[in-house]
Write a protein that holds these residues in place. Sequence first.
Motif, PDB file in Angstrom:
ATOM      1  N   TRP A 213       0.798  -1.240   0.000  1.00 45.60           N
ATOM      2  CA  TRP A 213       0.000   0.000   0.000  1.00 45.60           C
ATOM      3  C   TRP A 213       0.826   1.284   0.000  1.00 45.60           C
ATOM      4  O   TRP A 213       0.280   2.383  -0.120  1.00 45.60           O
ATOM      5  CB  TRP A 213      -0.952  -0.003   1.198  1.00 45.60           C
ATOM      6  CG  TRP A 213      -1.920  -1.133   1.085  1.00 45.60           C
ATOM      7  CD1 TRP A 213      -1.898  -2.297   1.800  1.00 45.60           C
ATOM      8  CD2 TRP A 213      -3.015  -1.250   0.171  1.00 45.60           C
ATOM      9  NE1 TRP A 213      -2.927  -3.119   1.378  1.00 45.60           N
ATOM     10  CE2 TRP A 213      -3.619  -2.495   0.386  1.00 45.60           C
ATOM     11  CE3 TRP A 213      -3.548  -0.404  -0.826  1.00 45.60           C
ATOM     12  CZ2 TRP A 213      -4.733  -2.938  -0.343  1.00 45.60           C
ATOM     13  CZ3 TRP A 213      -4.648  -0.838  -1.547  1.00 45.60           C
ATOM     14  CH2 TRP A 213      -5.233  -2.085  -1.302  1.00 45.60           C
ATOM     15  N   ARG A 286     -15.088   2.440  -0.197  1.00 49.43           N
ATOM     16  CA  ARG A 286     -15.317   1.282   0.656  1.00 49.43           C
ATOM     17  C   ARG A 286     -16.329   0.358   0.017  1.00 49.43           C
ATOM     18  O   ARG A 286     -16.985   0.712  -0.939  1.00 49.43           O
ATOM     19  CB  ARG A 286     -15.913   1.717   2.000  1.00 49.43           C
ATOM     20  CG  ARG A 286     -14.884   2.077   3.010  1.00 49.43           C
ATOM     21  CD  ARG A 286     -15.459   2.921   4.124  1.00 49.43           C
ATOM     22  NE  ARG A 286     -14.343   3.581   4.803  1.00 49.43           N
ATOM     23  CZ  ARG A 286     -13.844   4.735   4.424  1.00 49.43           C
ATOM     24  NH1 ARG A 286     -14.373   5.396   3.423  1.00 49.43           N
ATOM     25  NH2 ARG A 286     -12.805   5.250   5.043  1.00 49.43           N
ATOM     26  N   LYS A 292     -21.711   2.157   7.116  1.00 45.73           N
ATOM     27  CA  LYS A 292     -20.570   2.995   6.690  1.00 45.73           C
ATOM     28  C   LYS A 292     -21.027   4.359   6.165  1.00 45.73           C
ATOM     29  O   LYS A 292     -20.219   5.240   5.923  1.00 45.73           O
ATOM     30  CB  LYS A 292     -19.740   2.261   5.636  1.00 45.73           C
ATOM     31  CG  LYS A 292     -18.962   1.066   6.198  1.00 45.73           C
ATOM     32  CD  LYS A 292     -18.166   0.336   5.102  1.00 45.73           C
ATOM     33  CE  LYS A 292     -17.497  -0.925   5.606  1.00 45.73           C
ATOM     34  NZ  LYS A 292     -16.074  -0.733   5.969  1.00 45.73           N
ATOM     35  N   TYR A 358     -14.601  -0.560  -7.973  1.00 46.96           N
ATOM     36  CA  TYR A 358     -13.624  -0.369  -6.896  1.00 46.96           C
ATOM     37  C   TYR A 358     -12.901  -1.692  -6.646  1.00 46.96           C
ATOM     38  O   TYR A 358     -13.517  -2.724  -6.423  1.00 46.96           O
ATOM     39  CB  TYR A 358     -14.373   0.072  -5.638  1.00 46.96           C
ATOM     40  CG  TYR A 358     -13.525   0.244  -4.405  1.00 46.96           C
ATOM     41  CD1 TYR A 358     -12.353   0.982  -4.434  1.00 46.96           C
ATOM     42  CD2 TYR A 358     -13.927  -0.309  -3.201  1.00 46.96           C
ATOM     43  CE1 TYR A 358     -11.597   1.154  -3.295  1.00 46.96           C
ATOM     44  CE2 TYR A 358     -13.185  -0.138  -2.050  1.00 46.96           C
ATOM     45  CZ  TYR A 358     -12.016   0.591  -2.103  1.00 46.96           C
ATOM     46  OH  TYR A 358     -11.279   0.757  -0.959  1.00 46.96           O
ATOM     47  N   ASP A 359     -11.590  -1.638  -6.689  1.00 45.06           N
ATOM     48  CA  ASP A 359     -10.787  -2.835  -6.420  1.00 45.06           C
ATOM     49  C   ASP A 359      -9.474  -2.380  -5.788  1.00 45.06           C
ATOM     50  O   ASP A 359      -9.322  -1.198  -5.450  1.00 45.06           O
ATOM     51  CB  ASP A 359     -10.536  -3.633  -7.712  1.00 45.06           C
ATOM     52  CG  ASP A 359      -9.817  -2.788  -8.770  1.00 45.06           C
ATOM     53  OD1 ASP A 359      -9.419  -1.638  -8.475  1.00 45.06           O
ATOM     54  OD2 ASP A 359      -9.659  -3.280  -9.900  1.00 45.06           O
ATOM     55  N   THR A 360      -8.544  -3.297  -5.608  1.00 47.25           N
ATOM     56  CA  THR A 360      -7.316  -2.899  -4.910  1.00 47.25           C
ATOM     57  C   THR A 360      -6.518  -1.870  -5.719  1.00 47.25           C
ATOM     58  O   THR A 360      -5.818  -1.043  -5.141  1.00 47.25           O
ATOM     59  CB  THR A 360      -6.429  -4.118  -4.586  1.00 47.25           C
ATOM     60  OG1 THR A 360      -6.321  -4.920  -5.751  1.00 47.25           O
ATOM     61  CG2 THR A 360      -7.036  -4.939  -3.470  1.00 47.25           C
ATOM     62  N   GLY A 363      -8.215   1.227  -4.870  1.00 50.12           N
ATOM     63  CA  GLY A 363      -7.987   1.407  -3.441  1.00 50.12           C
ATOM     64  C   GLY A 363      -6.626   2.045  -3.213  1.00 50.12           C
ATOM     65  O   GLY A 363      -6.487   3.010  -2.463  1.00 50.12           O
ATOM     66  N   GLU A 382     -17.984  -0.185  13.077  1.00 51.07           N
ATOM     67  CA  GLU A 382     -16.795  -0.470  12.267  1.00 51.07           C
ATOM     68  C   GLU A 382     -15.795  -1.206  13.152  1.00 51.07           C
ATOM     69  O   GLU A 382     -15.177  -0.612  14.035  1.00 51.07           O
ATOM     70  CB  GLU A 382     -16.174   0.827  11.746  1.00 51.07           C
ATOM     71  CG  GLU A 382     -15.016   0.608  10.784  1.00 51.07           C
ATOM     72  CD  GLU A 382     -15.446  -0.062   9.485  1.00 51.07           C
ATOM     73  OE1 GLU A 382     -15.621  -1.308   9.506  1.00 51.07           O
ATOM     74  OE2 GLU A 382     -15.622   0.650   8.483  1.00 51.07           O
ATOM     75  N   GLY A 385     -11.705  -1.355  10.102  1.00 46.65           N
ATOM     76  CA  GLY A 385     -11.505  -0.473   8.952  1.00 46.65           C
ATOM     77  C   GLY A 385     -10.030  -0.493   8.643  1.00 46.65           C
ATOM     78  O   GLY A 385      -9.183  -0.547   9.554  1.00 46.65           O
ATOM     79  N   THR A 386      -9.683  -0.511   7.379  1.00 49.79           N
ATOM     80  CA  THR A 386      -8.267  -0.551   7.029  1.00 49.79           C
ATOM     81  C   THR A 386      -7.884   0.485   5.972  1.00 49.79           C
ATOM     82  O   THR A 386      -6.700   0.794   5.830  1.00 49.79           O
ATOM     83  CB  THR A 386      -7.858  -1.935   6.482  1.00 49.79           C
ATOM     84  OG1 THR A 386      -8.716  -2.261   5.397  1.00 49.79           O
ATOM     85  CG2 THR A 386      -7.939  -2.998   7.552  1.00 49.79           C
ATOM     86  N   SER A 387      -8.862   1.015   5.244  1.00 50.37           N
ATOM     87  CA  SER A 387      -8.484   1.925   4.160  1.00 50.37           C
ATOM     88  C   SER A 387      -7.788   3.166   4.717  1.00 50.37           C
ATOM     89  O   SER A 387      -6.843   3.674   4.102  1.00 50.37           O
ATOM     90  CB  SER A 387      -9.694   2.295   3.311  1.00 50.37           C
ATOM     91  OG  SER A 387     -10.685   2.904   4.089  1.00 50.37           O
ATOM     92  N   LYS A 390      -4.145   2.664   5.084  1.00 49.92           N
ATOM     93  CA  LYS A 390      -3.410   2.818   3.818  1.00 49.92           C
ATOM     94  C   LYS A 390      -3.138   4.297   3.578  1.00 49.92           C
ATOM     95  O   LYS A 390      -2.075   4.676   3.083  1.00 49.92           O
ATOM     96  CB  LYS A 390      -4.227   2.246   2.659  1.00 49.92           C
ATOM     97  CG  LYS A 390      -4.607   0.784   2.827  1.00 49.92           C
ATOM     98  CD  LYS A 390      -5.703   0.365   1.823  1.00 49.92           C
ATOM     99  CE  LYS A 390      -6.275  -0.998   2.201  1.00 49.92           C
ATOM    100  NZ  LYS A 390      -7.505  -1.328   1.439  1.00 49.92           N
TER     101      LYS A 390
END
Length: 498
Positions: A213, A286, A292, A358-360, A363, A382, A385-387, A390
């Motif tokens: 990332w 997301r 969300k 939306y994909d990696t 992302g 939540e 959450g990880t975005s 990144k």
Amino acid sequence: PLKKIVTIETKEGPVYLRLWKYYVYSYDQNNACPIILLDSNLPENQPSFQKLTDQLYRSDDVWWKIYQRVILGLGGVKALESLGYNIDRYHLNEGHAAFALAEKYVQLKDKNKFKEQQGKFAYTCHTPVEAGHDRFSVRDVSRILSDDYVQAACALGGESKNSDQINLTYMCLNSCEKVNAVALKHGEITRLQFSSFAAKIQSITNGIHIHTWLSEHFQNLFDRYQTTFGHWREHPENLANVRDLKTDRQFRADIFAAHQANKRNLIETLKHWHLKENVLTIGWARRIAGYKRPALIFHNVEQILRIAYEVGPLQIILAGKAHPNDDIGSAHIEEILDHIDQLNDHREVIKVLILENYDTYFGKLLTNSVDVWLNTPLPPFEASGTSGMKAILNGVVQVSTLDGWVVEAAEDDIGWIFGYQHSGSKIGREMELRLDEDSQALYNVLDTVTKLYYQMNREGEVDIESPWIDKMINCVGRSSFFNTQRMMEEYKTKMWQM
Ligand SMILES: *Cc1c(COP(=O)(O)O)cnc(C)c1O
């Protein structure tokens, strides 16, 4: 593909599974981890079985759901055993794999010995959201699995004695020696949700794989300041040393320049849309799920327009994927599109893009290039959450509710916190979205954010002393914790070591 075929006997006939072996390599190629994949697309299966593994986690049909869990749980254990792996510790990542416990139970002649097996099992719970916890009626499971499996499932995962519901979360909580939630706050919530298991619920906060990332421009930045960051690839905890550079004017200029380079890459990738480099750009991307609150920033279009006209222009980029069988997700996307239509006449001051698929790839593109990463979940739903993790790794500041991983970073001034905060021993309702209050709170914060951005960046003339750049530096510093290298060490000591 491997030669081994695994068979699961069901009341509707045998399900044959072909096994595939796939290696995931570490970033330095020095280690590899085998992944065994289960595939029902075989000519010897009856046609309805051939499609069972076509799509990940179908949620619209009970028959599919049960079969997918049976394949993962029963099939997973049978696959590993047939390949000769001698497993010390099974880690059930989500309740979806819970039937692995039923398989082990059925294999035992003396059921009293099952207690000894439990030390082999670890379980990670990933969400407080209702839909994330599988429950099936005994009747539905009995249509598919033979009596010994149904008895096992009832014994391990019955919601109460003689209950007609099998609950895969209970199955895991009952039978796994080690259990964890995926952030501190999520640990607290999971202990409230499943209070009779509270004593064994730990938390291990999620992380992201920095080698996936981190943008190239930031890799170069960290390499250029090697005396500060050392071997940051092997030791991402070194990124905390960025605090030593806070008063270094050259570094402050360099981190902002690295960010602008990422932003230009975004603008170039989306060049058809003529985004501008020195306009405040807000990103939200997301999975589209109700809690969300993807449309929160558009809840009151008048207000976002006021900011754009009175404080400074805005670019907003959204991306998301709804589950194909999820009507609620599609409705959210419709709602966003309606709002964007209303903004069409104001494109001079506010531009909104919504990206499909939306994909990696997207992302990564978005999390490293926008100026502000927007995170709008309704607390406390939540889990982690990880975005946003990144984003902070790439110096992108946060505008977020206080939920998930953000609870553990909020004190480090990585941006702005807004909206409803959860506390106390009641979890609340995930349907009660608090859109009116929280959108107002968001606009108040965005007013401040927009002002500060344009004080910092006047048409490309940058105030290197701006608190905005302090926040960017704090983001990088805090990313020293939210990475998979730290996370795996915690799993090793808290969950896997015997
Ligand atoms: C990071 C990522 C997610 C998860 O984001 P959250 O903030 O945890 O919701 C989902 N999809 C893609 C493509 C991602 O890159």
